[in-house]
Design a protein around this motif. Structure first.
Motif, PDB file in Angstrom:
ATOM      1  N   SER A  37      32.772  46.031  43.325  1.00 27.30           N
ATOM      2  CA  SER A  37      31.914  46.056  44.425  1.00 27.30           C
ATOM      3  C   SER A  37      32.325  47.457  45.548  1.00 27.30           C
ATOM      4  O   SER A  37      31.367  47.813  46.152  1.00 27.30           O
ATOM      5  CB  SER A  37      32.162  44.787  45.168  1.00 27.30           C
TER       6      SER A  37
ATOM      7  N   GLN B  92      35.787  42.840  42.468  1.00 28.30           N
ATOM      8  CA  GLN B  92      35.859  43.465  43.943  1.00 28.30           C
ATOM      9  C   GLN B  92      36.441  44.896  43.903  1.00 28.30           C
ATOM     10  O   GLN B  92      35.735  45.608  44.606  1.00 28.30           O
ATOM     11  CB  GLN B  92      37.175  42.830  44.546  1.00 28.30           C
TER      12      GLN B  92
ATOM     13  N   ASN C  55      31.648  38.538  45.416  1.00 26.30           N
ATOM     14  CA  ASN C  55      32.395  39.796  45.441  1.00 26.30           C
ATOM     15  C   ASN C  55      32.367  40.620  46.590  1.00 26.30           C
ATOM     16  O   ASN C  55      33.441  41.044  47.366  1.00 26.30           O
ATOM     17  CB  ASN C  55      32.454  40.579  44.216  1.00 26.30           C
ATOM     18  N   TYR C  56      31.074  40.857  47.322  1.00 22.73           N
ATOM     19  CA  TYR C  56      30.988  41.528  48.343  1.00 22.73           C
ATOM     20  C   TYR C  56      31.455  40.940  49.725  1.00 22.73           C
ATOM     21  O   TYR C  56      32.284  41.751  50.371  1.00 22.73           O
ATOM     22  CB  TYR C  56      29.371  42.234  48.584  1.00 22.73           C
TER      23      TYR C  56
ATOM     24  N   SER D 127      29.783  44.148  39.417  1.00 21.68           N
ATOM     25  CA  SER D 127      30.114  43.564  40.675  1.00 21.68           C
ATOM     26  C   SER D 127      29.498  42.410  41.056  1.00 21.68           C
ATOM     27  O   SER D 127      29.602  41.707  42.029  1.00 21.68           O
ATOM     28  CB  SER D 127      29.646  44.744  41.523  1.00 21.68           C
TER      29      SER D 127
ATOM     30  N   LEU E  89      43.916  46.361  45.206  1.00 18.02           N
ATOM     31  CA  LEU E  89      43.028  45.392  44.311  1.00 18.02           C
ATOM     32  C   LEU E  89      43.869  44.886  42.970  1.00 18.02           C
ATOM     33  O   LEU E  89      43.134  44.164  42.451  1.00 18.02           O
ATOM     34  CB  LEU E  89      41.444  45.591  44.172  1.00 18.02           C
TER      35      LEU E  89
ATOM     36  N   LYS F 179      38.757  40.033  53.252  1.00 19.25           N
ATOM     37  CA  LYS F 179      39.850  41.137  53.056  1.00 19.25           C
ATOM     38  C   LYS F 179      39.523  42.357  53.922  1.00 19.25           C
ATOM     39  O   LYS F 179      40.576  43.402  54.077  1.00 19.25           O
ATOM     40  CB  LYS F 179      40.045  41.407  51.633  1.00 19.25           C
TER      41      LYS F 179
ATOM     42  N   THR G 171      33.811  38.801  49.919  1.00 22.47           N
ATOM     43  CA  THR G 171      35.249  38.595  49.805  1.00 22.47           C
ATOM     44  C   THR G 171      36.002  39.893  50.246  1.00 22.47           C
ATOM     45  O   THR G 171      36.913  39.776  50.900  1.00 22.47           O
ATOM     46  CB  THR G 171      35.493  38.073  48.230  1.00 22.47           C
ATOM     47  N   ILE G 172      35.350  40.763  49.616  1.00 24.13           N
ATOM     48  CA  ILE G 172      36.250  42.195  49.610  1.00 24.13           C
ATOM     49  C   ILE G 172      36.129  42.915  51.202  1.00 24.13           C
ATOM     50  O   ILE G 172      37.065  43.245  51.848  1.00 24.13           O
ATOM     51  CB  ILE G 172      35.919  43.239  48.767  1.00 24.13           C
TER      52      ILE G 172
END
Length: 266
Positions: A235, A232, A47-48, A25, A222, A55, A50-51
């Protein structure tokens, strides 16, 4: 010494997959898709956000928390008194009725979820967390009845008689005397119900589509035509384990007592 070595080997065996998920992650996509495993890398936290921010997966965490918490509370509220009745009273068809409770977990979930979806559609409950809460409660109640019956059966009946001689009603004895004594069992049962609800996928996937999605339902999104977004995905996996770890450690004392309750007698 051999025992210590065995315990260390078991810890490594069980912790390595989780540690690998945590490491992944914090990797870039280049490091994740490398041909050889990358053990040393420059960590990134991209990644954190972003997701969960870009998102908008943060509401899914909240939905999962609501569903798991309320389904656990409802399961305990309905299942614990039923377990007490099965443990303390004799009535015709008692064992047959108890077996009926257990059979509710034997049917394949896919055979139940379709009529449940049709029922909730008529009631206007689809795509709402309440639908998943009620669905999870239906299969967790039987678990509560099965587990708590054993805990209540291990409490001597003389305690009930002494409490009622002191002026408690049957309901008062249950609420003020037996429930505190069965607290370790309640904690162990609550943890199992919470975990089963938190990790459940099929009911949450069928009964909700957009607003009521849980975290497990969001993970398949995902997997894209261009490949799986492993950074992601991991994460989300890490965040998904945090409430379970927190809840387990919170009731750790009662959990250990509950899982060993009645193991030694005499």
């Amino acid at each position: 010494m051999a025992m210590v070595a065995t315990l260390i080997a078991i810890l490594i065996l069980f912790l390595t997959p989780y540690l690998w998920i945590v490491m992944t992650s914090f990797k870039t996509r280049l490091d994740i898709l490398s041909d050889a495993p990358v053990w040393f890398f420059t960590p990134t936290s991209e990644n954190y956000p972003t997701i969960f921010i870009d998102k908008n997966y943060l509401p899914l965490v909240w939905n999962s928390m609501i569903v798991a918490s309320f389904s656990t509370i409802l399961s305990l509220a309905f299942g614990t008194p039923a377990a007490y009745v099965f443990a303390r009273f004799e009535f015709p068809g008692k064992e047959d009725l108890f077996f009926f409770f257990l059979t509710t977990r034997m049917a394949p979930p896919i055979s139940i979820v379709v009529p449940m979806f049709l029922l909730f559609s008529v009631l206007g409950l689809t795509d709402k967390p309440i639908a998943v809460i009620l669905a999870h409660t239906t299969f967790n109640v039987s678990l509560v009845v099965w587990m708590m019956r054993g805990f209540f059966a291990d409490i001597p009946r003389e305690i009930d008689e002494a409490a009622m001689m002191d002026g408690h009603t049957r309901g008062g004895t249950f609420l003020r005397v037996l429930l505190p004594l069965a607290a370790p069992g309640l904690a162990a049962t609550a943890v199992l119900c919470f975990i089963l609800s938190w990790n459940e996928f099929l009911y949450a996937f069928i009964l909700v589509a957009f607003e009521g999605r849980t975290l497990t339902v969001g993970i398949p999104g995902l997997v894209t035509p261009h490949g799986t977004l492993w950074g992601q995905v991991t994460s989300v996996a890490v965040v998904a384990t945090l409430p379970i770890l927190f809840f387990t450690f919170l009731v750790q004392k009662h959990l250990v007592r509950g899982l060993t309750f009645g193991a030694v007698k005499g």
